[in-house]
Motif scaffolding. Sequence first.
Motif, PDB file in Angstrom:
ATOM      1  N   ILE A   1      32.524  11.977  -9.108  1.00  0.00           N
ATOM      2  CA  ILE A   1      33.055  10.852  -8.942  1.00  0.00           C
ATOM      3  C   ILE A   1      34.558  10.821  -9.367  1.00  0.00           C
ATOM      4  O   ILE A   1      35.343  10.074  -8.649  1.00  0.00           O
ATOM      5  CB  ILE A   1      32.322   9.755 -10.092  1.00  0.00           C
ATOM      6  N   ILE A   2      35.055  11.579 -10.160  1.00  0.00           N
ATOM      7  CA  ILE A   2      36.428  11.892 -10.504  1.00  0.00           C
ATOM      8  C   ILE A   2      37.228  12.029  -9.298  1.00  0.00           C
ATOM      9  O   ILE A   2      38.348  11.581  -8.840  1.00  0.00           O
ATOM     10  CB  ILE A   2      36.761  12.532 -11.666  1.00  0.00           C
ATOM     11  N   ASP A   3      36.766  13.111  -8.747  1.00  0.00           N
ATOM     12  CA  ASP A   3      37.367  13.707  -7.595  1.00  0.00           C
ATOM     13  C   ASP A   3      37.455  12.956  -6.096  1.00  0.00           C
ATOM     14  O   ASP A   3      38.283  12.528  -5.695  1.00  0.00           O
ATOM     15  CB  ASP A   3      36.699  15.277  -7.249  1.00  0.00           C
ATOM     16  N   ALA A   4      36.016  12.159  -6.358  1.00  0.00           N
ATOM     17  CA  ALA A   4      36.095  11.212  -5.009  1.00  0.00           C
ATOM     18  C   ALA A   4      37.108   9.963  -5.072  1.00  0.00           C
ATOM     19  O   ALA A   4      37.486   9.543  -4.084  1.00  0.00           O
ATOM     20  CB  ALA A   4      34.889  10.777  -4.652  1.00  0.00           C
ATOM     21  N   ARG A   5      37.095   9.617  -6.346  1.00  0.00           N
ATOM     22  CA  ARG A   5      37.829   8.390  -6.502  1.00  0.00           C
ATOM     23  C   ARG A   5      39.357   8.731  -6.265  1.00  0.00           C
ATOM     24  O   ARG A   5      39.885   7.517  -5.852  1.00  0.00           O
ATOM     25  CB  ARG A   5      37.734   8.038  -7.925  1.00  0.00           C
ATOM     26  N   ARG A   6      39.857   9.825  -6.755  1.00  0.00           N
ATOM     27  CA  ARG A   6      41.117  10.204  -6.323  1.00  0.00           C
ATOM     28  C   ARG A   6      41.378  10.547  -4.755  1.00  0.00           C
ATOM     29  O   ARG A   6      42.562   9.979  -4.475  1.00  0.00           O
ATOM     30  CB  ARG A   6      41.507  11.421  -7.317  1.00  0.00           C
ATOM     31  N   ARG A   7      40.494  11.436  -4.268  1.00  0.00           N
ATOM     32  CA  ARG A   7      41.023  11.564  -2.813  1.00  0.00           C
ATOM     33  C   ARG A   7      40.281  10.681  -1.884  1.00  0.00           C
ATOM     34  O   ARG A   7      40.894  10.685  -0.757  1.00  0.00           O
ATOM     35  CB  ARG A   7      40.490  13.015  -2.775  1.00  0.00           C
ATOM     36  N   PHE A   8      39.343   9.977  -2.255  1.00  0.00           N
ATOM     37  CA  PHE A   8      38.403   9.253  -0.968  1.00  0.00           C
ATOM     38  C   PHE A   8      38.499   7.697  -1.003  1.00  0.00           C
ATOM     39  O   PHE A   8      38.158   7.180   0.010  1.00  0.00           O
ATOM     40  CB  PHE A   8      37.031   9.691  -0.894  1.00  0.00           C
ATOM     41  N   LEU A   9      38.755   7.140  -2.128  1.00  0.00           N
ATOM     42  CA  LEU A   9      38.497   5.901  -2.389  1.00  0.00           C
ATOM     43  C   LEU A   9      39.845   5.035  -2.107  1.00  0.00           C
ATOM     44  O   LEU A   9      40.983   5.289  -2.641  1.00  0.00           O
ATOM     45  CB  LEU A   9      38.214   5.474  -3.840  1.00  0.00           C
ATOM     46  N   THR A  10      39.795   3.830  -1.068  1.00  0.00           N
ATOM     47  CA  THR A  10      41.076   3.113  -0.723  1.00  0.00           C
ATOM     48  C   THR A  10      41.646   2.376  -1.980  1.00  0.00           C
ATOM     49  O   THR A  10      40.672   2.030  -2.945  1.00  0.00           O
ATOM     50  CB  THR A  10      40.674   2.263   0.322  1.00  0.00           C
ATOM     51  N   PRO A  11      42.739   2.134  -2.140  1.00  0.00           N
ATOM     52  CA  PRO A  11      43.147   1.082  -3.477  1.00  0.00           C
ATOM     53  C   PRO A  11      42.500  -0.008  -3.289  1.00  0.00           C
ATOM     54  O   PRO A  11      42.281  -0.610  -2.288  1.00  0.00           O
ATOM     55  CB  PRO A  11      44.789   0.987  -2.881  1.00  0.00           C
ATOM     56  N   GLY A  12      42.029  -0.669  -4.341  1.00  0.00           N
ATOM     57  CA  GLY A  12      40.905  -1.659  -4.542  1.00  0.00           C
ATOM     58  C   GLY A  12      39.696  -1.435  -3.980  1.00  0.00           C
ATOM     59  O   GLY A  12      38.911  -2.408  -3.941  1.00  0.00           O
ATOM     60  N   GLY A  13      39.302  -0.288  -3.843  1.00  0.00           N
ATOM     61  CA  GLY A  13      37.956   0.061  -3.235  1.00  0.00           C
ATOM     62  C   GLY A  13      36.910  -0.071  -4.455  1.00  0.00           C
ATOM     63  O   GLY A  13      37.337  -0.200  -5.495  1.00  0.00           O
ATOM     64  N   VAL A  14      35.567   0.031  -3.936  1.00  0.00           N
ATOM     65  CA  VAL A  14      34.537  -0.360  -4.977  1.00  0.00           C
ATOM     66  C   VAL A  14      33.779   1.154  -5.281  1.00  0.00           C
ATOM     67  O   VAL A  14      33.338   1.721  -4.247  1.00  0.00           O
ATOM     68  CB  VAL A  14      33.522  -1.223  -4.598  1.00  0.00           C
ATOM     69  N   LEU A  15      33.250   1.185  -6.567  1.00  0.00           N
ATOM     70  CA  LEU A  15      32.370   2.381  -7.106  1.00  0.00           C
ATOM     71  C   LEU A  15      31.062   1.921  -7.183  1.00  0.00           C
ATOM     72  O   LEU A  15      31.032   0.721  -8.126  1.00  0.00           O
ATOM     73  CB  LEU A  15      33.050   2.963  -7.977  1.00  0.00           C
ATOM     74  N   ILE A  16      30.159   2.065  -6.830  1.00  0.00           N
ATOM     75  CA  ILE A  16      28.523   2.049  -6.991  1.00  0.00           C
ATOM     76  C   ILE A  16      27.768   3.207  -7.257  1.00  0.00           C
ATOM     77  O   ILE A  16      27.740   4.173  -6.509  1.00  0.00           O
ATOM     78  CB  ILE A  16      27.821   1.356  -5.781  1.00  0.00           C
ATOM     79  N   GLY A  17      27.368   3.464  -8.642  1.00  0.00           N
ATOM     80  CA  GLY A  17      27.554   2.590  -9.794  1.00  0.00           C
ATOM     81  C   GLY A  17      28.789   2.593 -10.591  1.00  0.00           C
ATOM     82  O   GLY A  17      29.855   3.246 -10.244  1.00  0.00           O
ATOM     83  N   LYS A  18      28.978   1.414 -11.198  1.00  0.00           N
ATOM     84  CA  LYS A  18      30.005   1.032 -11.890  1.00  0.00           C
ATOM     85  C   LYS A  18      30.230   1.755 -13.378  1.00  0.00           C
ATOM     86  O   LYS A  18      31.346   2.089 -13.853  1.00  0.00           O
ATOM     87  CB  LYS A  18      30.268  -0.721 -11.926  1.00  0.00           C
ATOM     88  N   ARG A  19      29.261   1.663 -14.199  1.00  0.00           N
ATOM     89  CA  ARG A  19      29.187   1.927 -15.519  1.00  0.00           C
ATOM     90  C   ARG A  19      27.983   2.485 -16.081  1.00  0.00           C
ATOM     91  O   ARG A  19      26.779   1.767 -15.532  1.00  0.00           O
ATOM     92  CB  ARG A  19      29.741   0.979 -16.255  1.00  0.00           C
ATOM     93  N   ASP A  20      27.783   3.399 -16.832  1.00  0.00           N
ATOM     94  CA  ASP A  20      26.462   3.755 -17.612  1.00  0.00           C
ATOM     95  C   ASP A  20      26.900   3.631 -19.022  1.00  0.00           C
ATOM     96  O   ASP A  20      27.834   4.097 -19.488  1.00  0.00           O
ATOM     97  CB  ASP A  20      26.082   5.154 -17.139  1.00  0.00           C
ATOM     98  N   THR A  21      25.633   3.203 -19.710  1.00  0.00           N
ATOM     99  CA  THR A  21      25.991   3.042 -21.430  1.00  0.00           C
ATOM    100  C   THR A  21      24.902   3.899 -21.733  1.00  0.00           C
ATOM    101  O   THR A  21      23.443   4.033 -21.326  1.00  0.00           O
ATOM    102  CB  THR A  21      25.632   1.471 -21.784  1.00  0.00           C
ATOM    103  N   LEU A  22      25.263   4.894 -22.679  1.00  0.00           N
ATOM    104  CA  LEU A  22      24.129   5.861 -23.200  1.00  0.00           C
ATOM    105  C   LEU A  22      23.681   5.534 -24.521  1.00  0.00           C
ATOM    106  O   LEU A  22      24.519   4.827 -25.474  1.00  0.00           O
ATOM    107  CB  LEU A  22      24.913   7.318 -23.393  1.00  0.00           C
ATOM    108  N   TRP A  23      22.497   5.488 -24.683  1.00  0.00           N
ATOM    109  CA  TRP A  23      21.732   5.083 -26.045  1.00  0.00           C
ATOM    110  C   TRP A  23      20.858   5.910 -26.617  1.00  0.00           C
ATOM    111  O   TRP A  23      20.496   7.328 -25.894  1.00  0.00           O
ATOM    112  CB  TRP A  23      20.867   3.918 -25.577  1.00  0.00           C
ATOM    113  N   ALA A  24      20.611   5.864 -27.828  1.00  0.00           N
ATOM    114  CA  ALA A  24      19.755   6.678 -28.523  1.00  0.00           C
ATOM    115  C   ALA A  24      18.930   6.217 -29.659  1.00  0.00           C
ATOM    116  O   ALA A  24      19.568   4.854 -30.035  1.00  0.00           O
ATOM    117  CB  ALA A  24      20.716   8.014 -29.166  1.00  0.00           C
TER     118      ALA A  24
END
Length: 314
Positions: free
Chosen positions: A109-132
């Motif tokens: 995701i880090i690589d794709a965000r930098r190389r492939f996503l247009t400015p203002g583009g959208v990532l799906i998913g957005k956020r993961d919250t880890l629980w224990a």
Amino acid sequence: MFADDARMRAYEEALRRVVTPRSTVLDIGAGTGMFSFIACRLGAARVWGIEPSEAIQVARDIAAANGFGDRIRFFHGESARVELPGRADVIVSDLRGALPLLPYNIPSIIDARRRFLTPGGVLIGKRDTLWAAPVEAPGHHARFIGPWESRPFGLDLGAGLKMVTNSGHPGTSAAGPIRPLADSQCWGTIDYPAVETPDMKGEFEVAARVRGTAHGILLWFDAELADGITLSNAPGKPELVWGRNLLPLSSPVEVEAGDVFCVTLEARLVGGEYVFGWNTRVTSPDGSPKASFRQSTFHGKAITLETLRRAAEK
């Protein structure tokens, strides 16, 4: 994966919100192409799917059979090694397992965000919250740990016991009920539009709510695909394809209500694999110690001296 209807419906709704007739959509870890096909059905102008496995041929055949061949192009390979003809307005992916901390998820995701996503583009998913949460899980203990404690034929199986108590195990109901002994605790958040490291560390202190036997620390996550669109594999909810992960304690601990768990969790990506560490200290309400364990999946792997020598010689 597409047989999990709740997951697929949530992803469909997240895509519906952002896909337009002008959209270019990138599907990372496309598998057999279901997210790609949904994007096409929603009217995307172009869809690119990246998949490293041979399943990509199934995706290509399905695309052709459903008349999507003129709008979908599949790329065979790891996303970090693929070059695309342009950038995407939307990047969709689900590279998770029982946790989002699989070796290829965050780095991809880090690589794709930098190389492939247009400015203002959208990532799906957005956020993961880890629980224990510390849990009582006698069925899991009996299934995964018990055989190594039983000394069959009078044999000392301590070496194997060390390995299985330093390994994560499936935390689903298949091996029996799991009872949380304390309130769930957040130990990390992955904000995909901003994350810059695949490593994660968190700690928490929580008091037991009930009396019981602590067998391990149960891990799960909540996924926010878009604002208001969430999925969770938390205990007590319908089980999703992701499952959950149970980190066993070195030995069960009898606890009373009010006893305190102090837990540190860490996941580091090392050499293409995650190494998980979990340190657990249990004390009485007055602070007197009841148990203390330091565990790591590093000790959960069987490695021969020959393998270590070969690695050292490289």
